[in-house]
Write an enzyme that holds these catalytic residues in place. Structure first.
Site, mmCIF file in Angstrom:
data_model
loop_
_atom_site.group_PDB
_atom_site.id
_atom_site.type_symbol
_atom_site.label_atom_id
_atom_site.label_comp_id
_atom_site.label_asym_id
_atom_site.label_seq_id
_atom_site.Cartn_x
_atom_site.Cartn_y
_atom_site.Cartn_z
ATOM 1 N N THR A 1 1.057 2.347 -0.518
ATOM 2 C CA THR A 1 1.689 2.604 0.785
ATOM 3 C C THR A 1 1.132 3.878 1.414
ATOM 4 O O THR A 1 0.856 3.924 2.608
ATOM 5 C CB THR A 1 3.218 2.753 0.598
ATOM 6 O OG1 THR A 1 3.703 1.546 0.018
ATOM 7 C CG2 THR A 1 3.920 3.005 1.922
ATOM 8 N N ARG B 1 -0.487 -7.367 -1.906
ATOM 9 C CA ARG B 1 -0.107 -5.955 -2.075
ATOM 10 C C ARG B 1 -1.257 -5.169 -2.714
ATOM 11 O O ARG B 1 -1.543 -4.039 -2.333
ATOM 12 C CB ARG B 1 1.154 -5.838 -2.943
ATOM 13 C CG ARG B 1 2.385 -6.480 -2.323
ATOM 14 C CD ARG B 1 3.159 -5.578 -1.419
ATOM 15 N NE ARG B 1 3.672 -4.405 -2.099
ATOM 16 C CZ ARG B 1 4.425 -3.492 -1.482
ATOM 17 N NH1 ARG B 1 4.731 -3.636 -0.189
ATOM 18 N NH2 ARG B 1 4.868 -2.449 -2.131
ATOM 19 N N PHE C 1 12.934 9.070 7.583
ATOM 20 C CA PHE C 1 11.881 8.624 8.509
ATOM 21 C C PHE C 1 12.202 7.289 9.190
ATOM 22 O O PHE C 1 11.350 6.712 9.866
ATOM 23 C CB PHE C 1 10.534 8.539 7.788
ATOM 24 C CG PHE C 1 10.540 7.643 6.567
ATOM 25 C CD1 PHE C 1 10.348 6.279 6.670
ATOM 26 C CD2 PHE C 1 10.734 8.187 5.301
ATOM 27 C CE1 PHE C 1 10.350 5.460 5.548
ATOM 28 C CE2 PHE C 1 10.737 7.384 4.165
ATOM 29 C CZ PHE C 1 10.546 6.000 4.300
ATOM 30 N N ASN D 1 -0.098 3.180 8.545
ATOM 31 C CA ASN D 1 -0.870 2.684 7.399
ATOM 32 C C ASN D 1 -1.332 1.242 7.585
ATOM 33 O O ASN D 1 -1.496 0.491 6.638
ATOM 34 C CB ASN D 1 -0.084 2.884 6.091
ATOM 35 C CG ASN D 1 1.222 2.115 6.079
ATOM 36 O OD1 ASN D 1 1.592 1.495 7.069
ATOM 37 N ND2 ASN D 1 1.912 2.129 4.958
ATOM 38 N N LYS E 1 0.093 -3.577 11.782
ATOM 39 C CA LYS E 1 0.940 -2.684 12.576
ATOM 40 C C LYS E 1 0.224 -2.259 13.872
ATOM 41 O O LYS E 1 -0.983 -2.487 14.026
ATOM 42 C CB LYS E 1 1.311 -1.464 11.723
ATOM 43 C CG LYS E 1 2.110 -1.838 10.470
ATOM 44 C CD LYS E 1 2.558 -0.590 9.729
ATOM 45 C CE LYS E 1 3.318 -0.944 8.466
ATOM 46 N NZ LYS E 1 3.863 0.251 7.798
ATOM 47 N N HIS F 1 1.692 -4.075 6.829
ATOM 48 C CA HIS F 1 2.892 -4.235 6.000
ATOM 49 C C HIS F 1 2.783 -5.541 5.243
ATOM 50 O O HIS F 1 2.288 -6.530 5.778
ATOM 51 C CB HIS F 1 4.154 -4.272 6.877
ATOM 52 C CG HIS F 1 5.357 -4.756 6.134
ATOM 53 N ND1 HIS F 1 6.138 -3.914 5.386
ATOM 54 C CD2 HIS F 1 5.864 -6.006 5.955
ATOM 55 C CE1 HIS F 1 7.100 -4.636 4.793
ATOM 56 N NE2 HIS F 1 6.950 -5.899 5.134
ATOM 57 N N GLU G 1 11.772 -11.759 5.302
ATOM 58 C CA GLU G 1 10.930 -11.275 6.395
ATOM 59 C C GLU G 1 10.300 -12.434 7.177
ATOM 60 O O GLU G 1 10.199 -12.377 8.401
ATOM 61 C CB GLU G 1 9.855 -10.328 5.834
ATOM 62 C CG GLU G 1 10.484 -9.043 5.289
ATOM 63 C CD GLU G 1 9.534 -8.153 4.514
ATOM 64 O OE1 GLU G 1 8.334 -8.507 4.376
ATOM 65 O OE2 GLU G 1 9.977 -7.089 4.044
ATOM 66 N N TYR H 1 13.400 -3.421 8.676
ATOM 67 C CA TYR H 1 13.354 -2.223 7.849
ATOM 68 C C TYR H 1 14.750 -1.783 7.380
ATOM 69 O O TYR H 1 14.939 -0.608 7.044
ATOM 70 C CB TYR H 1 12.680 -1.082 8.616
ATOM 71 C CG TYR H 1 11.156 -1.176 8.632
ATOM 72 C CD1 TYR H 1 10.437 -1.344 7.445
ATOM 73 C CD2 TYR H 1 10.439 -1.071 9.822
ATOM 74 C CE1 TYR H 1 9.048 -1.416 7.447
ATOM 75 C CE2 TYR H 1 9.043 -1.145 9.830
ATOM 76 C CZ TYR H 1 8.361 -1.315 8.642
ATOM 77 O OH TYR H 1 6.996 -1.374 8.628
ATOM 78 N N ARG I 1 -5.766 -0.202 3.033
ATOM 79 C CA ARG I 1 -5.350 1.162 3.399
ATOM 80 C C ARG I 1 -6.346 2.201 2.902
ATOM 81 O O ARG I 1 -6.559 3.236 3.542
ATOM 82 C CB ARG I 1 -3.956 1.438 2.852
ATOM 83 C CG ARG I 1 -2.877 0.657 3.616
ATOM 84 C CD ARG I 1 -1.612 0.612 2.839
ATOM 85 N NE ARG I 1 -0.488 0.013 3.541
ATOM 86 C CZ ARG I 1 0.586 -0.447 2.919
ATOM 87 N NH1 ARG I 1 0.688 -0.374 1.612
ATOM 88 N NH2 ARG I 1 1.568 -0.987 3.610
HETATM 89 P P1 CMP Z 1 5.817 -0.534 4.986
HETATM 90 O O1 CMP Z 1 5.185 -1.306 3.896
HETATM 91 O O2 CMP Z 1 5.734 -1.095 6.366
HETATM 92 O O3 CMP Z 1 7.353 -0.309 4.626
HETATM 93 C C1 CMP Z 1 8.049 0.866 4.897
HETATM 94 C C2 CMP Z 1 7.204 1.867 5.604
HETATM 95 O O4 CMP Z 1 7.737 3.156 5.658
HETATM 96 C C3 CMP Z 1 5.916 2.037 4.853
HETATM 97 O O5 CMP Z 1 5.128 0.895 5.012
HETATM 98 C C4 CMP Z 1 5.374 3.313 5.470
HETATM 99 O O6 CMP Z 1 4.533 3.070 6.579
HETATM 100 C C5 CMP Z 1 6.634 3.997 5.954
HETATM 101 N N1 CMP Z 1 6.858 5.273 5.262
HETATM 102 C C6 CMP Z 1 7.021 5.465 3.957
HETATM 103 N N2 CMP Z 1 7.194 6.791 3.711
HETATM 104 C C7 CMP Z 1 7.155 7.410 4.916
HETATM 105 C C8 CMP Z 1 7.262 8.762 5.334
HETATM 106 N N3 CMP Z 1 7.471 9.741 4.456
HETATM 107 N N4 CMP Z 1 7.165 9.023 6.654
HETATM 108 C C9 CMP Z 1 6.969 8.041 7.551
HETATM 109 N N5 CMP Z 1 6.846 6.728 7.204
HETATM 110 C C10 CMP Z 1 6.931 6.427 5.914
#
Ligand code: CMP
Length: 143
Positions: free
Chosen positions: A91, A85, A57, A112, A9, A115, A126, A49, A102
């Site tokens: 996450t 993963r 969010f 984070n 990211k 992805h 994807e 997404y 992470r």
């Molecule tokens: P990702 O694996 O890219 O897929 C969905 C993303 O949503 C996840 O990683 C997080 O970075 C993001 N995410 C999940 N929960 C929250 C949250 N509460 N606020 C902001 N981002 C979030």
């Protein structure tokens, strides 16, 4: 052979973590079959997404992923979806174990670093969003 979509990211790219992160997957034994540094459009971000569209969010998520270049990758190998993963960690970096990506490099759930596809269906979807068939290398052709 199983494939997954991984994406460093904007925070990971900006912090210079492309080398560190790709090295982990290479050393594990997975093969990089496609990669590009790219700017994600809002349209592509919303498509990628899509399953989070109703989450509070969602706007933040799209803003962040389009805020700077990402490093989009396709990796191949036995059980690569689940193993990647595990290597990424939870996450929410606050819950991610040390020695995961992470766990080692992130502190916030939004920023984070990486992805990764969570299932074979997501991986297929994807990969198709970010790569054309001809952008993926077939190692079998070159031995
Ligand atoms: P990702 O694996 O890219 O897929 C969905 C993303 O949503 C996840 O990683 C997080 O970075 C993001 N995410 C999940 N929960 C929250 C949250 N509460 N606020 C902001 N981002 C979030």
């Amino acid at each position: 052979m199983e494939k997954t979509y991984l994406m460093i990211k904007p925070d990971g790219v900006q912090r210079g973590l492309i080398g560190e992160i790709t090295a982990r997957f290479e050393k594990k034994g997975f093969r990089l079959v496609g990669a590009k540094l790219m700017q994600v459009s809002r349209e592509t971000a919303e498509q990628h997404y899509g399953e989070h569209k109703e989450r509070p969010f969602f706007g933040e998520l799209v803003d962040f992923i389009t805020s700077g270049p990402v490093f989009a990758m396709v990796w191949e190998g036995e059980n690569v979806i689940a193993t990647a993963r595990q290597m990424m960690g939870s996450t929410n970096p606050k819950e991610a174990a040390p020695a995961t990506i992470r766990g080692d490099y992130a502190i916030s759930v939004g920023k984070n670093v990486i992805h990764g596809s969570d299932s074979p269906e997501s991986a297929e979807r994807e990969i198709a969003i970010f790569f054309k068939e001809e952008e993926l290398t077939d190692y079998n052709k070159s031995g």
